[in-house]
Design a protein around this motif. Sequence first.
Motif, PDB file in Angstrom:
ATOM      1  N   ALA A  17       0.826  -1.200   0.000  1.00  0.00           N
ATOM      2  CA  ALA A  17       0.000   0.000   0.000  1.00  0.00           C
ATOM      3  C   ALA A  17       0.863   1.254   0.000  1.00  0.00           C
ATOM      4  O   ALA A  17       0.540   2.237  -0.685  1.00  0.00           O
ATOM      5  N   THR A  18       1.968   1.238   0.736  1.00  0.00           N
ATOM      6  CA  THR A  18       2.866   2.391   0.775  1.00  0.00           C
ATOM      7  C   THR A  18       3.489   2.636  -0.593  1.00  0.00           C
ATOM      8  O   THR A  18       3.566   3.771  -1.060  1.00  0.00           O
ATOM      9  N   VAL A  19       3.922   1.568  -1.247  1.00  0.00           N
ATOM     10  CA  VAL A  19       4.516   1.688  -2.583  1.00  0.00           C
ATOM     11  C   VAL A  19       3.477   2.189  -3.579  1.00  0.00           C
ATOM     12  O   VAL A  19       3.743   3.085  -4.383  1.00  0.00           O
ATOM     13  N   LYS A  20       2.267   1.644  -3.508  1.00  0.00           N
ATOM     14  CA  LYS A  20       1.194   2.072  -4.413  1.00  0.00           C
ATOM     15  C   LYS A  20       0.888   3.557  -4.218  1.00  0.00           C
ATOM     16  O   LYS A  20       0.723   4.297  -5.193  1.00  0.00           O
ATOM     17  N   ASP A  21       0.820   4.003  -2.976  1.00  0.00           N
ATOM     18  CA  ASP A  21       0.566   5.424  -2.695  1.00  0.00           C
ATOM     19  C   ASP A  21       1.673   6.303  -3.255  1.00  0.00           C
ATOM     20  O   ASP A  21       1.406   7.370  -3.819  1.00  0.00           O
ATOM     21  N   ALA A  22       2.918   5.879  -3.109  1.00  0.00           N
ATOM     22  CA  ALA A  22       4.052   6.661  -3.604  1.00  0.00           C
ATOM     23  C   ALA A  22       4.013   6.762  -5.127  1.00  0.00           C
ATOM     24  O   ALA A  22       4.285   7.829  -5.696  1.00  0.00           O
ATOM     25  N   GLN A  24       1.297   6.562  -7.053  1.00  0.00           N
ATOM     26  CA  GLN A  24       0.190   7.450  -7.411  1.00  0.00           C
ATOM     27  C   GLN A  24       0.562   8.910  -7.174  1.00  0.00           C
ATOM     28  O   GLN A  24       0.227   9.780  -7.975  1.00  0.00           O
ATOM     29  N   ARG A  25       1.255   9.186  -6.079  1.00  0.00           N
ATOM     30  CA  ARG A  25       1.661  10.557  -5.771  1.00  0.00           C
ATOM     31  C   ARG A  25       2.638  11.072  -6.824  1.00  0.00           C
ATOM     32  O   ARG A  25       2.525  12.197  -7.299  1.00  0.00           O
ATOM     33  N   ALA A  26       3.593  10.230  -7.230  1.00  0.00           N
ATOM     34  CA  ALA A  26       4.569  10.629  -8.247  1.00  0.00           C
ATOM     35  C   ALA A  26       3.888  10.861  -9.591  1.00  0.00           C
ATOM     36  O   ALA A  26       4.190  11.837 -10.291  1.00  0.00           O
ATOM     37  N   ARG A  27       2.964   9.984  -9.958  1.00  0.00           N
ATOM     38  CA  ARG A  27       2.259  10.158 -11.235  1.00  0.00           C
ATOM     39  C   ARG A  27       1.400  11.410 -11.245  1.00  0.00           C
ATOM     40  O   ARG A  27       1.275  12.075 -12.270  1.00  0.00           O
ATOM     41  N   SER A  28       0.815  11.751 -10.108  1.00  0.00           N
ATOM     42  CA  SER A  28      -0.039  12.942 -10.061  1.00  0.00           C
ATOM     43  C   SER A  28       0.774  14.226 -10.180  1.00  0.00           C
ATOM     44  O   SER A  28       0.249  15.254 -10.601  1.00  0.00           O
ATOM     45  N   CYS A  60      12.434  25.885 -14.702  1.00  0.00           N
ATOM     46  CA  CYS A  60      13.858  25.773 -15.028  1.00  0.00           C
ATOM     47  C   CYS A  60      14.513  24.865 -13.981  1.00  0.00           C
ATOM     48  O   CYS A  60      13.896  24.502 -12.979  1.00  0.00           O
ATOM     49  N   VAL A  61      15.756  24.508 -14.203  1.00  0.00           N
ATOM     50  CA  VAL A  61      16.448  23.588 -13.303  1.00  0.00           C
ATOM     51  C   VAL A  61      16.519  24.154 -11.883  1.00  0.00           C
ATOM     52  O   VAL A  61      16.231  23.453 -10.904  1.00  0.00           O
ATOM     53  N   ALA A  62      16.881  25.423 -11.745  1.00  0.00           N
ATOM     54  CA  ALA A  62      17.024  26.025 -10.414  1.00  0.00           C
ATOM     55  C   ALA A  62      15.698  26.010  -9.650  1.00  0.00           C
ATOM     56  O   ALA A  62      15.654  25.638  -8.466  1.00  0.00           O
ATOM     57  N   CYS A  63      14.616  26.388 -10.305  1.00  0.00           N
ATOM     58  CA  CYS A  63      13.309  26.408  -9.641  1.00  0.00           C
ATOM     59  C   CYS A  63      12.825  24.991  -9.331  1.00  0.00           C
ATOM     60  O   CYS A  63      12.205  24.745  -8.295  1.00  0.00           O
ATOM     61  N   GLN A  64      13.111  24.033 -10.224  1.00  0.00           N
ATOM     62  CA  GLN A  64      12.721  22.651  -9.984  1.00  0.00           C
ATOM     63  C   GLN A  64      13.466  22.084  -8.776  1.00  0.00           C
ATOM     64  O   GLN A  64      12.885  21.380  -7.951  1.00  0.00           O
ATOM     65  N   GLU A  65      14.766  22.396  -8.680  1.00  0.00           N
ATOM     66  CA  GLU A  65      15.542  21.929  -7.524  1.00  0.00           C
ATOM     67  C   GLU A  65      14.988  22.515  -6.229  1.00  0.00           C
ATOM     68  O   GLU A  65      14.885  21.812  -5.223  1.00  0.00           O
ATOM     69  N   ALA A  66      14.613  23.790  -6.246  1.00  0.00           N
ATOM     70  CA  ALA A  66      14.042  24.414  -5.050  1.00  0.00           C
ATOM     71  C   ALA A  66      12.711  23.763  -4.679  1.00  0.00           C
ATOM     72  O   ALA A  66      12.450  23.502  -3.502  1.00  0.00           O
ATOM     73  N   GLU A  67      11.896  23.479  -5.669  1.00  0.00           N
ATOM     74  CA  GLU A  67      10.606  22.830  -5.399  1.00  0.00           C
ATOM     75  C   GLU A  67      10.805  21.418  -4.864  1.00  0.00           C
ATOM     76  O   GLU A  67      10.118  20.999  -3.932  1.00  0.00           O
ATOM     77  N   ASP A  68      11.739  20.671  -5.453  1.00  0.00           N
ATOM     78  CA  ASP A  68      12.019  19.312  -4.980  1.00  0.00           C
ATOM     79  C   ASP A  68      12.530  19.319  -3.542  1.00  0.00           C
ATOM     80  O   ASP A  68      12.158  18.459  -2.737  1.00  0.00           O
ATOM     81  N   ALA A  69      13.381  20.279  -3.211  1.00  0.00           N
ATOM     82  CA  ALA A  69      13.906  20.376  -1.849  1.00  0.00           C
ATOM     83  C   ALA A  69      12.785  20.682  -0.865  1.00  0.00           C
ATOM     84  O   ALA A  69      12.754  20.142   0.240  1.00  0.00           O
ATOM     85  N   GLU A  70      11.861  21.540  -1.271  1.00  0.00           N
ATOM     86  CA  GLU A  70      10.731  21.893  -0.401  1.00  0.00           C
ATOM     87  C   GLU A  70       9.828  20.689  -0.177  1.00  0.00           C
ATOM     88  O   GLU A  70       9.380  20.436   0.935  1.00  0.00           O
ATOM     89  N   GLU A  71       9.558  19.924  -1.232  1.00  0.00           N
ATOM     90  CA  GLU A  71       8.714  18.736  -1.100  1.00  0.00           C
ATOM     91  C   GLU A  71       9.398  17.670  -0.265  1.00  0.00           C
ATOM     92  O   GLU A  71       8.741  16.955   0.472  1.00  0.00           O
ATOM     93  N   GLY A  72      10.726  17.561  -0.373  1.00  0.00           N
ATOM     94  CA  GLY A  72      11.460  16.563   0.386  1.00  0.00           C
ATOM     95  C   GLY A  72      11.495  16.846   1.869  1.00  0.00           C
ATOM     96  O   GLY A  72      11.697  15.947   2.677  1.00  0.00           O
ATOM     97  N   SER A  73      11.262  18.103   2.260  1.00  0.00           N
ATOM     98  CA  SER A  73      11.312  18.445   3.673  1.00  0.00           C
ATOM     99  C   SER A  73      10.067  17.996   4.423  1.00  0.00           C
ATOM    100  O   SER A  73      10.068  17.933   5.637  1.00  0.00           O
TER     101      SER A  73
END
Length: 88
Positions: A17-22, A24-28, A60-73
């Motif tokens: 279930a955890t893998v399935k949720d992950a 679905q979240r990535a695809r969305s 752009c790459v810089a903004c994507q990296e910032a967004e990824d870092a924010e989501e990872g927190s």
Amino acid sequence: MATGWAGDGAVQDQIDATVKDAIQRARSRMARGPGLSRCEECDAPIPEARRKAVPGVRLCVACQEAEDAEEGSHGGYNRRGSKDSQLR
């Protein structure tokens, strides 16, 4: 083997279930449609190579990296509730 209240496959069911949720979240979060030529955050040009490599790119790459870092927190929640994982 006695497992308490959980059924024999309960742990694997939780993992699945955890893998399935992950997934679905990535695809969305995946972009759809044509990519942009300029970043929607900072208006910097997005290189052609990035637009070809990432269909539907919007940042752009810089903004994507910032967004990824924010989501990872943001930490996920613990489905299993084991004491070991709660101590981390």
